[in-house]
Design a protein around this motif. Structure first.
Motif, PDB file in Angstrom:
ATOM      1  N   GLN A 123      13.193  -9.743 -36.746  1.00  0.00           N
ATOM      2  CA  GLN A 123      14.531  -9.185 -36.672  1.00  0.00           C
ATOM      3  C   GLN A 123      14.931  -8.488 -37.973  1.00  0.00           C
ATOM      4  O   GLN A 123      15.588  -7.432 -37.971  1.00  0.00           O
ATOM      5  N   ASN A 165      18.359  -3.493 -25.644  1.00  0.00           N
ATOM      6  CA  ASN A 165      19.117  -4.743 -25.538  1.00  0.00           C
ATOM      7  C   ASN A 165      18.221  -5.980 -25.620  1.00  0.00           C
ATOM      8  O   ASN A 165      18.306  -6.902 -24.802  1.00  0.00           O
ATOM      9  N   GLY A 166      17.310  -5.953 -26.622  1.00  0.00           N
ATOM     10  CA  GLY A 166      16.459  -7.117 -26.848  1.00  0.00           C
ATOM     11  C   GLY A 166      15.083  -7.013 -26.239  1.00  0.00           C
ATOM     12  O   GLY A 166      14.216  -7.848 -26.524  1.00  0.00           O
ATOM     13  N   ASN A 211      14.304  -0.320 -28.745  1.00  0.00           N
ATOM     14  CA  ASN A 211      14.782  -1.647 -28.364  1.00  0.00           C
ATOM     15  C   ASN A 211      15.903  -1.496 -27.336  1.00  0.00           C
ATOM     16  O   ASN A 211      16.965  -0.946 -27.633  1.00  0.00           O
TER      17      ASN A 211
END
Length: 533
Positions: free
Chosen positions: A523, A437-438, A435
């Motif tokens: 998430q 940063n998103g 991942n």
């Protein structure tokens, strides 16, 4: 349950085997049954037609929706071959239709010693399946076998076909007759022509299998000369290929096992005597314990259930034989029932077949499939063939497309990836998604190939090309650039493709959504899920 299923498959196979070689030893009503069955292996050319019907009966014990769907689709299927032509043992063709609950799928097939070519209604091009040595390699992944071994594979296939009549004769004559067998004179129409024939009728019940197998083993043991000739025939078929393999292995590895078996591969008499002595010893031991072992098994709870189940299995066959001992017509019925509650909703399988043959061993020319507009390779010379490529090769309004794409959903994909530091490598050279940063970055080959698409890498330009056959989409990305193209149209990436330790990573959402897939991020579990129909 697993053991029960395995036993069911074994006994069902035995029942079919008995059908193929029934009535071997004794003539019936003046008809030499062994000659009739052996003649079926000596047909070099002929024309024929055939209809095969498959009926599946559910046991209605609470089928899952998916199982019910399969029964609804394929509970009754019929294969109709209207025009089959055998030019010789390596060249043949047929035309026909496959019928299931929602419609019919016409097809044409042609076969030679190198490939099988299939034209199906709805296919944009004929499908080609390479056989023999031609199937062992591709442009991307050449065959690991030497040219000499590849040539031996082709020779082996031909020897197997050519030796079938002599090898089959020993097997068929070793089987005892079933209890129900008879012969009568009849007149039948074959391809519109009235022909005087002898009708051989035979029935084999599952309850007879135990005695028939014992009779077969007894007859094999008693026929010492025939058994040695049978072993010798197998030696002639397989030894040249095995010898070539052993020599190549010995040259490459100096394998002690090769040194041990080489004398047998180079000396037919020695090999035949060795195998014969081993088989004779094993048969004698098996027969000496046969009755006691069977009785002991049937005395158990499982054995009693098996014995009761066997009584419901049967095969019936009518062979219509001409004065030359050739089967001109056949009618067969095979019934296999499953032990109650032991076959995941399947109660029984019934197969019926009727066929007729003419122009036996006369000049026959097999038809060709038109390949002038190109073909779709299923193996042998091109890259991997995937379900999506097969579906993409079909017209969207065709019956086969609807069956594969909508009913069977062979292109449906579900991929789940967990973001962590120490977990799964997903089977791809130890790499895993991460991942950034998103933005979830994934190894391009891992995801794209699992969506049945192809990946090409141009090291000179640092260009990644993704080709999706199902949607017809072509995506290009350049390492370090946030500009990509989709079918030639520039688009902006959320993150640039990067190269990490020789592996190309791409932003998963951009690529997969442009291939028609849906991406979801959890998430809480740090999981990305990709689905595509």
């Amino acid at each position: 349950m697993f053991k029960q299923k395995r036993r069911t498959m074994l006994l069902s196979s035995l029942l079919v085997l008995v059908l193929l070689v029934l009535a071997g030893c004794q003539p019936v009503g003046g008809l030499d049954v062994n000659k009739v069955l052996t003649n079926s292996f000596s047909v070099k050319s002929a024309e024929s037609n055939q209809t095969i019907t498959l009926e599946l009966t559910p046991d209605n014990t609470g089928l899952s929706p998916q199982a019910q769907k399969m029964f609804d689709l394929f509970g009754k299927m019929k294969l109709t071959v209207t025009d089959a032509k055998t030019e010789d043992r390596f060249h043949a063709s047929m035309k026909g239709t496959l019928e299931y609950a929602k419609g019919q799928i016409p097809f044409q097939l042609a076969m030679d010693d190198q490939q099988l070519t299939l034209q199906i209604e709805g296919a944009k091009k004929p499908l080609v399946l390479r056989t023999g040595a031609a199937a062992l390699g591709s442009a991307e992944m050449p065959s690991p076998l030497s040219k000499a071994l590849q040539e031996e594979i082709d020779k082996l296939s031909k020897r197997m076909v050519e030796s079938a009549p002599s090898l089959a004769s020993f097997v068929t004559r070793s089987f005892p007759n079933p209890n129900a067998i008879s012969v009568e004179n009849v007149s039948e129409k074959i391809h519109g022509e009235s022909v005087n024939l002898q009708k051989l009728h035979a029935e084999v019940r599952g309850s007879e299998l135990i005695d028939l197998v014992k009779g077969f083993l007894t007859n094999v043991l008693a026929d010492e000369k025939g058994l040695k000739e049978f072993i010798g025939g197998l030696y002639d078929v397989y030894s040249p290929f095995l010898l070539a393999m052993a020599k190549e292995a010995g040259e490459l590895e100096n394998d002690p096992m090769t040194d041990m078996i080489m004398p047998y591969l180079q000396n037919k008499t020695l090999a035949v005597e060795f195998v014969f002595t081993f088989l004779k010893t094993q048969l004698e031991q098996a027969l000496s314990k046969y009755d006691a072992s069977v009785a002991a098994y049937f005395a158990t709870e499982e054995g009693a259930a098996t014995k009761a189940w066997l009584g419901g299995q049967y095969v019936k066959v009518d062979l219509y034989v001409d004065r030359d001992g050739m089967t001109r017509k056949s009618v067969t019925e095979l019934m296999i029932t499953a032990p109650e509650g032991k076959a995941d909703g399947l109660k029984s399988v019934k197969v019926t077949s009727s066929a007729e043959m003419w122009n036996i061993n006369k000049p026959v020319k097999a038809d060709k499939v038109d390949t002038s507009a190109g073909v779709i390779e299923l193996n042998g010379t091109t890259g991997r063939i995937t379900p999506s490529k097969i579906v993409a090769s079909l017209e969207p309004n065709s019956q086969l497309y609807k069956l594969l794409k909508n009913d069977l959903q062979i292109t449906k994909k579900e991929i789940t990836m967990l973001m962590n530091d120490n977990g799964n490598d997903y089977g791809f050279f130890g790499t895993k998604p991460y991942n950034d940063n998103g933005t979830v970055m994934v190894p391009v080959r891992f995801v794209v190939e699992r969506l049945d698409a192809d990946v090409e890498w141009d090291a000179a330009t640092n260009l990644v090309k993704v080709t999706d056959p199902l949607k017809g989409t072509v995506i290009t990305l350049t390492i370090g650039s946030t500009t990509a193209t989709v079918n030639g149209t520039p688009q902006t990436l959320e993150k640039a493709a990067v190269l990490v330790d020789g592996t190309t990573y791409i932003p998963v959402r951009f690529v997969t959504e442009n291939m028609g897939a849906e991406v979801k991020w959890n998430q809480e579990t740090q999981t990305v899920s990709i689905t595509r129909d």
